[in-house]
Structures are given as C-alpha cells and as structure tokens.
Design a protein around this motif. Structure first.
Motif, mmCIF file in Angstrom:
data_model
loop_
_atom_site.group_PDB
_atom_site.id
_atom_site.type_symbol
_atom_site.label_atom_id
_atom_site.label_comp_id
_atom_site.label_asym_id
_atom_site.label_seq_id
_atom_site.Cartn_x
_atom_site.Cartn_y
_atom_site.Cartn_z
ATOM 1 N N GLY A 66 0.986 -1.346 0.074
ATOM 2 C CA GLY A 66 -0.161 0.075 -0.017
ATOM 3 C C GLY A 66 0.709 1.333 0.136
ATOM 4 O O GLY A 66 0.274 2.313 -0.134
ATOM 5 N N GLU A 67 2.210 1.277 0.379
ATOM 6 C CA GLU A 67 2.852 2.536 0.413
ATOM 7 C C GLU A 67 3.207 2.996 -1.088
ATOM 8 O O GLU A 67 3.163 4.186 -1.269
ATOM 9 C CB GLU A 67 4.234 2.180 1.097
ATOM 10 C CG GLU A 67 4.066 2.177 2.602
ATOM 11 C CD GLU A 67 5.157 2.201 3.459
ATOM 12 O OE1 GLU A 67 6.215 2.568 2.812
ATOM 13 O OE2 GLU A 67 5.232 2.187 4.651
ATOM 14 N N GLN A 69 1.962 3.690 -5.004
ATOM 15 C CA GLN A 69 0.857 3.542 -5.638
ATOM 16 C C GLN A 69 1.577 4.052 -7.170
ATOM 17 O O GLN A 69 2.447 4.782 -7.351
ATOM 18 C CB GLN A 69 0.050 4.708 -5.301
ATOM 19 C CG GLN A 69 -0.637 4.453 -3.949
ATOM 20 C CD GLN A 69 -1.677 3.227 -4.084
ATOM 21 O OE1 GLN A 69 -2.275 3.277 -4.841
ATOM 22 N NE2 GLN A 69 -1.453 2.465 -3.006
ATOM 23 N N LYS A 84 5.272 7.882 2.926
ATOM 24 C CA LYS A 84 5.664 7.109 4.458
ATOM 25 C C LYS A 84 5.216 8.205 5.281
ATOM 26 O O LYS A 84 5.756 9.116 5.523
ATOM 27 C CB LYS A 84 7.283 6.781 4.329
ATOM 28 C CG LYS A 84 7.698 5.793 3.298
ATOM 29 C CD LYS A 84 9.098 5.567 3.594
ATOM 30 C CE LYS A 84 9.768 4.539 2.717
ATOM 31 N NZ LYS A 84 11.119 4.292 2.674
ATOM 32 N N GLY A 85 4.211 7.936 5.977
ATOM 33 C CA GLY A 85 3.587 8.705 6.885
ATOM 34 C C GLY A 85 3.266 9.952 6.187
ATOM 35 O O GLY A 85 2.556 9.972 5.341
ATOM 36 N N ALA A 86 3.756 11.269 6.631
ATOM 37 C CA ALA A 86 3.568 12.476 6.105
ATOM 38 C C ALA A 86 4.443 12.937 5.044
ATOM 39 O O ALA A 86 4.307 14.043 4.306
ATOM 40 C CB ALA A 86 3.486 13.487 7.261
ATOM 41 N N GLN A 113 -4.057 11.234 -1.239
ATOM 42 C CA GLN A 113 -4.162 10.142 -0.494
ATOM 43 C C GLN A 113 -3.489 10.750 0.938
ATOM 44 O O GLN A 113 -3.853 10.134 1.906
ATOM 45 C CB GLN A 113 -3.168 9.095 -1.196
ATOM 46 C CG GLN A 113 -3.162 7.977 -0.350
ATOM 47 C CD GLN A 113 -2.632 6.711 -0.789
ATOM 48 O OE1 GLN A 113 -2.736 6.622 -2.371
ATOM 49 N NE2 GLN A 113 -1.812 5.640 -0.288
ATOM 50 N N LEU A 114 -2.534 11.598 0.925
ATOM 51 C CA LEU A 114 -2.133 11.913 2.079
ATOM 52 C C LEU A 114 -3.139 12.865 3.076
ATOM 53 O O LEU A 114 -3.248 12.394 4.204
ATOM 54 C CB LEU A 114 -0.802 12.950 1.923
ATOM 55 C CG LEU A 114 0.468 12.501 1.232
ATOM 56 C CD1 LEU A 114 1.372 13.639 0.806
ATOM 57 C CD2 LEU A 114 1.224 11.783 2.659
ATOM 58 N N ALA A 116 -6.234 12.400 2.740
ATOM 59 C CA ALA A 116 -7.301 11.279 3.355
ATOM 60 C C ALA A 116 -6.869 10.448 4.532
ATOM 61 O O ALA A 116 -7.596 10.053 5.366
ATOM 62 C CB ALA A 116 -7.505 10.433 1.989
ATOM 63 N N SER A 117 -5.432 10.492 4.649
ATOM 64 C CA SER A 117 -4.800 9.859 5.911
ATOM 65 C C SER A 117 -4.864 10.918 6.896
ATOM 66 O O SER A 117 -4.193 10.461 7.978
ATOM 67 C CB SER A 117 -3.716 9.181 5.395
ATOM 68 O OG SER A 117 -2.392 10.088 5.200
ATOM 69 N N GLY A 118 -5.209 12.028 6.866
ATOM 70 C CA GLY A 118 -5.253 12.881 7.864
ATOM 71 C C GLY A 118 -3.984 13.923 7.875
ATOM 72 O O GLY A 118 -3.823 14.600 9.047
ATOM 73 N N VAL A 119 -3.070 13.878 6.985
ATOM 74 C CA VAL A 119 -1.874 14.828 7.013
ATOM 75 C C VAL A 119 -2.192 15.951 6.844
ATOM 76 O O VAL A 119 -2.747 16.442 5.735
ATOM 77 C CB VAL A 119 -1.011 14.122 5.900
ATOM 78 C CG1 VAL A 119 0.239 15.092 5.956
ATOM 79 C CG2 VAL A 119 -0.352 12.767 6.086
#
Length: 172
Positions: A66-67, A69, A84-86, A113-114, A116-119
């Motif tokens: 998943g990391e 794309q 990778k994270g933010a 995508q960042l 959407a992951s809350g970054v």
C-alpha cells in the motif's frame, strides 16, 4: 514564471493502483533512470555505485503493501509515488512521458491520499541541485522550508547528502 497551483485544480488525479509484482522490473528501470537524471550531478561515486538498478528492484520488492502507488498499465507503469507517513518519499514519472501532463495529476493523487490519511502538512526531500524537480514541486504549490543534511541508508552503507525540504499544507 510558473502558473499558480490554482491553474491545475481542474485536473483529475491520476488513476492509481497498488504496486503489483509484475510492475517491479519496469518500475525499477523507470525509478533508476529518474534517479540518475536528478542525482548524478551531485552524488558521490559511492552513492552512484549503491544506486545500481538492482538496488531499486530490492527496494520495491521490500516495500510494505500500500505504500507504493502506481499509474499506468500492469507491468508497464508510467509513474509512481511512495508515501511514508506524512512524507512523499518518492515521486517519479517515466522520463519518456515528461512534459505530457502526467506529473501534476500524479502529484494531486499523492496529495489526496496524504490528506485522506489525515496529514495536515506533508513534506518531501529534493536533493540540492535537482532544479528540474524543484521547479515542478514549486509549480505544484510546495514551498522550500529548509536546506538540511540527510543520511541515506543503502545496502552499501550510509551516505550523507544535502536536501531541500519542501512542505505543503493539505488540510484547511
């Protein structure tokens, strides 16, 4: 003068999919060529030796699900990003497709995508001297926040480099 990032808001993000094993050989070649284009002028001889094609294959094979794309057909990717994270850790477009309008939709997909992951504030590193990439990041609305040393870990050992740290606020 580059167009403001608002000029690109009409673009749809690139259609993305997770990295598949069939993508690895061609994606490693794409990444290796892109790395050479942006880094050879400033990389030490040791780092150039460490960044041989096989090292890109190994990194992709070891990527957590998943990391990474990918955009483009199975087995023939046109570009990719690695989050990778933010951090937008890797971002490459097939050199043959540069200037064909793929990079900005690919960047929009990575940013979406960042977000959407809350970054809230995303960041990336660009090796000092990679002016082509730096111009693109700035065109995409990223700002240079710092120039800082960084240590790369490779199978051949660590290498010290200097990077421009770019940041972008993604959430209001």
């Amino acid at each position: 003068m580059t167009a403001p990032v608002e000029a690109f808001r009409h673009l749809d993000p690139a259609p993305m999919r997770p990295l598949a094993p069939a993508d690895i050989p061609s994606l490693a070649r794409l990444w290796h060529q892109g790395w050479c284009d942006g880094h050879l002028a400033s990389a030490s001889e040791g780092l150039v030796r460490a960044r041989r094609l096989e090292s890109f294959v190994a990194r992709l094979e070891a990527a957590p699900a998943g990391e990474v794309q990918v955009t483009g057909p199975d087995g023939a990717p046109a570009g990719f990003f690695w989050l990778k994270g933010a951090c937008l850790d890797q971002f490459y477009v097939d050199p043959a497709l540069r200037g064909h309008g793929l990079a900005m939709p690919l960047m929009l997909a990575a940013e979406a995508q960042l977000a959407a992951s809350g970054v809230d504030i995303a960041w990336l590193s660009c090796v000092v001297g990679n002016d082509r990439a730096a111009r693109f990041y700035e065109k995409a609305g990223w700002h240079r926040a710092a120039t800082t040393p960084m240590q790369l870990q490779t199978a051949d050992g660590p290498f010290d480099i200097v990077v421009w740290r770019y940041e972008k606020r993604l959430l209001p």
